[in-house]
Design an enzyme around this catalytic site. Sequence first.
Site, PDB file in Angstrom:
ATOM      1  N   GLN A 540       0.842  -1.195   0.000  1.00  0.00           N
ATOM      2  CA  GLN A 540       0.000   0.000   0.000  1.00  0.00           C
ATOM      3  C   GLN A 540       0.879   1.247   0.000  1.00  0.00           C
ATOM      4  O   GLN A 540       0.484   2.290   0.489  1.00  0.00           O
ATOM      5  CB  GLN A 540      -0.930  -0.020   1.221  1.00  0.00           C
ATOM      6  CG  GLN A 540      -1.917  -1.179   1.177  1.00  0.00           C
ATOM      7  CD  GLN A 540      -2.763  -1.256   2.434  1.00  0.00           C
ATOM      8  OE1 GLN A 540      -2.324  -0.875   3.522  1.00  0.00           O
ATOM      9  NE2 GLN A 540      -3.981  -1.750   2.292  1.00  0.00           N
ATOM     10  N   SER A 821       5.458  -0.533   9.912  1.00  0.00           N
ATOM     11  CA  SER A 821       4.674  -0.739   8.697  1.00  0.00           C
ATOM     12  C   SER A 821       4.986   0.421   7.769  1.00  0.00           C
ATOM     13  O   SER A 821       4.521   1.548   7.994  1.00  0.00           O
ATOM     14  CB  SER A 821       3.175  -0.784   9.014  1.00  0.00           C
ATOM     15  OG  SER A 821       2.428  -0.788   7.815  1.00  0.00           O
ATOM     16  N   THR A 822       5.806   0.158   6.748  1.00  0.00           N
ATOM     17  CA  THR A 822       6.219   1.257   5.864  1.00  0.00           C
ATOM     18  C   THR A 822       5.065   1.790   5.036  1.00  0.00           C
ATOM     19  O   THR A 822       5.113   2.934   4.583  1.00  0.00           O
ATOM     20  CB  THR A 822       7.346   0.795   4.929  1.00  0.00           C
ATOM     21  OG1 THR A 822       6.929  -0.365   4.221  1.00  0.00           O
ATOM     22  CG2 THR A 822       8.610   0.487   5.709  1.00  0.00           C
ATOM     23  N   CYS A 823       4.032   0.965   4.815  1.00  0.00           N
ATOM     24  CA  CYS A 823       2.887   1.443   4.023  1.00  0.00           C
ATOM     25  C   CYS A 823       2.203   2.619   4.703  1.00  0.00           C
ATOM     26  O   CYS A 823       1.733   3.545   4.052  1.00  0.00           O
ATOM     27  CB  CYS A 823       1.883   0.313   3.807  1.00  0.00           C
ATOM     28  SG  CYS A 823       2.505  -0.975   2.706  1.00  0.00           S
ATOM     29  N   SER A 824       2.128   2.574   6.032  1.00  0.00           N
ATOM     30  CA  SER A 824       1.474   3.660   6.773  1.00  0.00           C
ATOM     31  C   SER A 824       2.473   4.511   7.537  1.00  0.00           C
ATOM     32  O   SER A 824       2.081   5.364   8.332  1.00  0.00           O
ATOM     33  CB  SER A 824       0.451   3.078   7.753  1.00  0.00           C
ATOM     34  OG  SER A 824       1.080   2.151   8.634  1.00  0.00           O
TER      35      SER A 824
END
EC number: 2.3.2.26
Length: 861
Positions: A540, A821-824
């Site tokens: 994401q 969590s790199t996506c968020s």
Amino acid sequence: MAGPGPGAVLESPRQLLGRVRFLAEAARSLRAGRPLPAALAFVPREVLYKLYKDPAGPSRVLLPVWEAEGLGLRVGAAGPAPGTGSGPLRAARDSIELRRGACVRTTGEELCNGHGLWVKLTKEQLAEHLGDCGLQEGWLLVCRPAEGGARLVPIDTPNHLQRQQQLFGVDYRPVLRWEQVVDLTYSHRLGSRPQPAEAYAEAVQRLLYVPPTWTYECDEDLIHFLYDHLGKEDENLGSVKQYVESIDVSSYTEEFNVSCLTDSNADTYWESDGSQCQHWVRLTMKKGTIVKKLLLTVDTTDDNFMPKRVVVYGGEGDNLKKLSDVSIDETLIGDVCVLEDMTVHLPIIEIRIVECRDDGIDVRLRGVKIKSSRQRELGLNADLFQPTSLVRYPRLEGTDPEVLYRRAVLLQRFIKILDSVLHHLVPAWDHTLGTFSEIKQVKQFLLLSRQRPGLVAQCLRDSESSKPSFMPRLYINRRLAMEHRACPSRDPACKNAVFTQVYEGLKPSDKYEKPLDYRWPMRYDQWWECKFIAEGIIDQGGGFRDSLADMSEELCPSSADTPVPLPFFVRTANQGNGTGEARDMYVPNPSCRDFAKYEWIGQLMGAALRGKEFLVLALPGFVWKQLSGEEVSWSKDFPAVDSVLVKLLEVMEGMDKETFEFKFGKELTFTTVLSDQQVVELIPGGAGIVVGYGDRSRFIQLVQKARLEESKEQVAAMQAGLLKVVPQAVLDLLTWQELEKKVCGDPEVTVDALRKLTRFEDFEPSDSRVQYFWEALNNFTNEDRSRFLRFVTGRSRLPARIYIYPDKLGYETTDALPESSTCSSTLFLPHYASAKVCEEKLRYAAYNCVAIDTDMSPWEE
């Protein structure tokens, strides 16, 4: 009487052309190290001051007259007066009594320091009030910053008005401002015209003075010095409450109301709660307030709540007139000026937010700041130019602070004229015309431009395309890529590199599929979706950002001990020799002819400039200058590539014949070695022609030309790709340093910057985890913080927002490794026994936790 301010509408095309003529001449003077045009340094010999109209103020005041050992920039123990760098200051020698309604005659020469704004009086002007006081000159303090208002204000000179009427028979006001003198000098007009007031010749000469050793590079350093130091001036603006009776807004949410606009806290904001394009902030101004600057604090991380276009109206009652129309840079975190240089009091000022980013419905503003003429704009502070502040600018060290101050005043005047015409020059100006080329030669001066950020945002917005109808999905095998990185010789075609996997994966599958144009809106922040084979991730955004970071590392490895896995860039000689500056840099490989991929690299750079992502390429200024269209020179730029060669050629030029023959004998031929270690001939058959003593100057010139142009084709291909994504006008407006920062991000990851970008969720302010976290980051090196940033966000450079939540397991675990969590851009922070343990765990995670397991969702596709 005031001239047009930045962004103001000029009175006529004649005035515009005159200012363009002036800028061209001034640019040539700057490049040649000559004095600037005299019109720019105009100082009137006579200015009248009177007491500021304040009913509550005294009917008379005593104005101390200060004397110094000549004009200077320091304040001594005797009191707040201009002084010199050597010798004690003298105390106030006398006082002038000034009653309300009376005037004091001074020169137009001004000086500003920490005590306020000063004006100079000549011996004759002093005699009008003090008789034969024995002073050759004196200084009056016009206003102090702490007083909140000017004690003295300038007025028109009746004697000048009368003399002009008698001389010309026309009721002209005298031309007292330097802007007007520039217009009179360079604008052609028919018929009678105003005449400038008598100039104070000594002050003009002091402003125009250029030290014998002064060069254009000194001016560039001075511009960078001002940019570094004046960027903080808006933080010191007066409180809005001093100037505003009340603030009304169109709507607000219960939690984020109007009080957040004036609480001086960038973490809070006013948020509207209404209909799209129906948002406004209305300021009812205190009587007599004249706005010098009106600024709004915005934050790009507010996404579609961030204002994109603001129109300001002002006037009385319902009779409001449009005053300004401002486009806001979508990448901005900080203050944007939406109104400045008003000349009359406006009872009502209404800020209308007519558009938000990505057609957002509601808006967020994080603050409103005002600078009023009741607190007169004091100008450049002479106290800036102390020796301790100049350590980072070796060319400026040793120059008299007084000279630096006056030169800076003159450069600020030049920038003001440039700002007044900049929107006419870019993007519509014909780039083939000589005038534009001359102004481009002083591109570094654009750092101080107030109009430029809005123009850059406008050019990018006008050239953007709609976001793609679908997101490409790429399958990346990072295990194969890591094997290739460890031993590139096993995969000569580099097929397993992440760079190649992404490049091939993005190719159109058939002739009807359009390739990506990378000109999408900044809000479109994920360009493709990554499926990392044998890794747990639902992408994401984090996987995509990781692919960019992997490609950056493949193109320009951060470690000097690893092989370069791709052929597009090679290490500089400085990196190989461990000598000179910029020892971690790369240059385009002169032997690599894969121009299609160079062009794609340029497109990725353009996409990074437009968006929020970074492509971290460790390239020296020598390359960035060529990409942005700035001139490169051997002595100034090539030392960052091969300092040993630059020094060798410099020594060779000055050698006597005996030394030359002893050092080189018959071994030196007309050849040179390029950055890729390729030996090339400088002339046909040069490998067999010995360089004699009399040939050395020609040899040096040929070597310099060959090395400066060694990667000309590769850079041209990168620039072609960049220009497919970014308009030429944007490159014209950005300095090479800004281009690098927009593409690569800020390499300096400071704790202060991280504090501004970090949000703690579900933590009490007194929680030990918050304290330990900041203690750990304070003990990190810049490299540690960069690695930590990538662990949390997938980016290794700023700006990048970080959200920190308590560890998912709560108090059940202690001293566990953190998860992210790199996506968020989220960090889950466990409990730690001490700050030291916290530091160790965060550092270990930053360097060793590569796979993104916390992005795995229980719902598999």
